[in-house]
Design a protein around this motif. Sequence first.
Motif, PDB file in Angstrom:
ATOM      1  N   VAL A   1       0.834  -1.205   0.000  1.00 22.01           N
ATOM      2  CA  VAL A   1       0.000   0.000   0.000  1.00 22.01           C
ATOM      3  C   VAL A   1       0.869   1.256   0.000  1.00 22.01           C
ATOM      4  O   VAL A   1       0.594   2.220  -0.732  1.00 22.01           O
ATOM      5  N   ALA A   2       1.934   1.262   0.804  1.00 22.92           N
ATOM      6  CA  ALA A   2       2.813   2.434   0.867  1.00 22.92           C
ATOM      7  C   ALA A   2       3.495   2.686  -0.473  1.00 22.92           C
ATOM      8  O   ALA A   2       3.557   3.835  -0.950  1.00 22.92           O
ATOM      9  N   ILE A   3       3.997   1.626  -1.103  1.00 22.31           N
ATOM     10  CA  ILE A   3       4.659   1.783  -2.405  1.00 22.31           C
ATOM     11  C   ILE A   3       3.669   2.253  -3.453  1.00 22.31           C
ATOM     12  O   ILE A   3       3.964   3.134  -4.272  1.00 22.31           O
ATOM     13  N   ASN A   4       2.461   1.696  -3.437  1.00 23.86           N
ATOM     14  CA  ASN A   4       1.432   2.108  -4.393  1.00 23.86           C
ATOM     15  C   ASN A   4       1.009   3.554  -4.181  1.00 23.86           C
ATOM     16  O   ASN A   4       0.736   4.270  -5.146  1.00 23.86           O
ATOM     17  N   ALA A   5       0.912   3.962  -2.908  1.00 28.12           N
ATOM     18  CA  ALA A   5       0.501   5.331  -2.619  1.00 28.12           C
ATOM     19  C   ALA A   5       1.479   6.332  -3.221  1.00 28.12           C
ATOM     20  O   ALA A   5       1.079   7.407  -3.680  1.00 28.12           O
ATOM     21  N   VAL A   6       2.765   5.975  -3.242  1.00 28.73           N
ATOM     22  CA  VAL A   6       3.781   6.868  -3.790  1.00 28.73           C
ATOM     23  C   VAL A   6       3.906   6.694  -5.311  1.00 28.73           C
ATOM     24  O   VAL A   6       3.728   7.647  -6.075  1.00 28.73           O
ATOM     25  N   ALA A   7       4.188   5.455  -5.740  1.00 26.85           N
ATOM     26  CA  ALA A   7       4.443   5.212  -7.170  1.00 26.85           C
ATOM     27  C   ALA A   7       3.173   5.393  -7.999  1.00 26.85           C
ATOM     28  O   ALA A   7       3.200   6.021  -9.069  1.00 26.85           O
ATOM     29  N   GLY A   8       2.061   4.843  -7.534  1.00 28.89           N
ATOM     30  CA  GLY A   8       0.817   4.961  -8.289  1.00 28.89           C
ATOM     31  C   GLY A   8       0.348   6.395  -8.398  1.00 28.89           C
ATOM     32  O   GLY A   8      -0.117   6.829  -9.462  1.00 28.89           O
ATOM     33  N   THR A   9       0.478   7.150  -7.306  1.00 31.39           N
ATOM     34  CA  THR A   9       0.083   8.561  -7.338  1.00 31.39           C
ATOM     35  C   THR A   9       0.977   9.357  -8.274  1.00 31.39           C
ATOM     36  O   THR A   9       0.499  10.200  -9.047  1.00 31.39           O
ATOM     37  N   ALA A  10       2.277   9.088  -8.235  1.00 27.61           N
ATOM     38  CA  ALA A  10       3.212   9.825  -9.098  1.00 27.61           C
ATOM     39  C   ALA A  10       2.919   9.560 -10.578  1.00 27.61           C
ATOM     40  O   ALA A  10       2.804  10.491 -11.383  1.00 27.61           O
ATOM     41  N   VAL A  11       2.785   8.288 -10.936  1.00 29.13           N
ATOM     42  CA  VAL A  11       2.527   7.943 -12.343  1.00 29.13           C
ATOM     43  C   VAL A  11       1.183   8.495 -12.787  1.00 29.13           C
ATOM     44  O   VAL A  11       1.050   9.079 -13.876  1.00 29.13           O
ATOM     45  N   GLY A  12       0.149   8.305 -11.962  1.00 34.19           N
ATOM     46  CA  GLY A  12      -1.185   8.776 -12.330  1.00 34.19           C
ATOM     47  C   GLY A  12      -1.262  10.282 -12.448  1.00 34.19           C
ATOM     48  O   GLY A  12      -1.908  10.814 -13.367  1.00 34.19           O
ATOM     49  N   ALA A  13      -0.599  10.997 -11.525  1.00 37.32           N
ATOM     50  CA  ALA A  13      -0.634  12.463 -11.563  1.00 37.32           C
ATOM     51  C   ALA A  13       0.091  13.001 -12.789  1.00 37.32           C
ATOM     52  O   ALA A  13      -0.398  13.926 -13.457  1.00 37.32           O
ATOM     53  N   ILE A  14       1.250  12.423 -13.099  1.00 33.67           N
ATOM     54  CA  ILE A  14       2.005  12.881 -14.278  1.00 33.67           C
ATOM     55  C   ILE A  14       1.241  12.593 -15.560  1.00 33.67           C
ATOM     56  O   ILE A  14       1.133  13.448 -16.452  1.00 33.67           O
ATOM     57  N   ALA A  15       0.674  11.389 -15.662  1.00 33.89           N
ATOM     58  CA  ALA A  15      -0.070  11.027 -16.870  1.00 33.89           C
ATOM     59  C   ALA A  15      -1.324  11.875 -17.031  1.00 33.89           C
ATOM     60  O   ALA A  15      -1.676  12.278 -18.147  1.00 33.89           O
ATOM     61  N   GLY A  16      -2.008  12.162 -15.916  1.00 37.20           N
ATOM     62  CA  GLY A  16      -3.242  12.922 -16.004  1.00 37.20           C
ATOM     63  C   GLY A  16      -3.038  14.398 -16.255  1.00 37.20           C
ATOM     64  O   GLY A  16      -3.854  15.038 -16.922  1.00 37.20           O
ATOM     65  N   TYR A  17      -1.936  14.949 -15.740  1.00 39.85           N
ATOM     66  CA  TYR A  17      -1.730  16.394 -15.854  1.00 39.85           C
ATOM     67  C   TYR A  17      -0.986  16.778 -17.125  1.00 39.85           C
ATOM     68  O   TYR A  17      -1.339  17.745 -17.799  1.00 39.85           O
ATOM     69  N   PHE A  18       0.053  16.019 -17.454  1.00 43.41           N
ATOM     70  CA  PHE A  18       0.861  16.337 -18.635  1.00 43.41           C
ATOM     71  C   PHE A  18       0.359  15.492 -19.810  1.00 43.41           C
ATOM     72  O   PHE A  18       0.678  14.306 -19.920  1.00 43.41           O
ATOM     73  N   GLN A  19      -0.429  16.092 -20.674  1.00 41.48           N
ATOM     74  CA  GLN A  19      -1.083  15.352 -21.751  1.00 41.48           C
ATOM     75  C   GLN A  19      -0.097  14.710 -22.711  1.00 41.48           C
ATOM     76  O   GLN A  19      -0.383  13.656 -23.291  1.00 41.48           O
ATOM     77  N   GLY A  20       1.071  15.305 -22.866  1.00 41.69           N
ATOM     78  CA  GLY A  20       2.054  14.750 -23.782  1.00 41.69           C
ATOM     79  C   GLY A  20       2.629  13.425 -23.313  1.00 41.69           C
ATOM     80  O   GLY A  20       3.105  12.620 -24.126  1.00 41.69           O
ATOM     81  N   LEU A  21       2.604  13.183 -22.004  1.00 41.62           N
ATOM     82  CA  LEU A  21       3.145  11.947 -21.453  1.00 41.62           C
ATOM     83  C   LEU A  21       2.063  10.901 -21.212  1.00 41.62           C
ATOM     84  O   LEU A  21       2.371   9.739 -20.915  1.00 41.62           O
ATOM     85  N   ASP A  22       0.818  11.315 -21.333  1.00 40.02           N
ATOM     86  CA  ASP A  22      -0.296  10.439 -20.969  1.00 40.02           C
ATOM     87  C   ASP A  22      -0.330   9.161 -21.804  1.00 40.02           C
ATOM     88  O   ASP A  22      -0.427   8.049 -21.276  1.00 40.02           O
TER      89      ASP A  22
END
Length: 280
Positions: free
Chosen positions: A88-109
């Motif tokens: 859960v701790a690893i997912n909270a960090v890694a999953g949030t980072a990947v999801g936030a970058i993909a959702g915010y920066f359309q070029g990387l999505d």
Amino acid sequence: MTQARATLRRLLHHRLFMLGCVLFGIILVVAILAPIIAPVDPNKLAMRYKFQPPSAEFIFGTDNFGRSLWSRVVWGAQLSMIIGMSVVAINAVAGTAVGAIAGYFQGLDNGLMRVNDALMAFPAVLLAIGVTSVLGPSVNDVIIALSIVYTPRTARIVRSSVIVLREMEYVQAARAAGAGHWRILRRHILPNAMAPLIVQLSFLFAYAVLTEATLSFLGVGAVPPTPTWGNIMAEGRQYMTDAPWIIAIPGAALMITVLGLNLLGDGLRDVLDPRLRIQA
């Protein structure tokens, strides 16, 4: 009444959530107090006591090597909690980072989500078996494998929230005021994406515990004689007729843990989901 207090009040009045807290709390307390309530070495052999049924002397009975099933189940609970919390701790960090970058920066999505989709295309257990086969059967490798399996699911949840939030007026206003991308993500988007993430992580805890038990049962998880619920059930399956408690008791512990976490997650979803709050 503040929003936090109102949310807490709704949770405390949610019967399924409270039942889930009680069930999961029992397992968590047992895991924390393992050295105190189960001081006997879970791997101590005593062949003259093998296949002892549950009794006053042996609360949960003994297994085919005369080991105390109480100690093995209790220490197995501790290991399950460690693995679940780590994933859960690893997912909270890694999953949030990947999801936030993909959702915010359309070029990387597109690129990030195609990798995400490729990982999600495999059934969770099969992918976990493949990863542990490469890394090796150990507790640390199981944590890594389960993190790889479930991070894409967390990332997709976060990405969906970020895509909606990045178009909100207050985010547009912050952008017009000159706020940088990382400041907008940190101060305005991620705090408002926490509700679905918290719900996802509560279910993820249950998935991690259940999948770890499955891997151990199949022989690709923690190496015996490490006491895990999956290992105990795997060793006891050939004695189901003569000593059914060997597989029934750790199975019941696993059921209580997963049920408690699912009820807890359902309660969080009912209270934190804004659409359900509107309907209520």
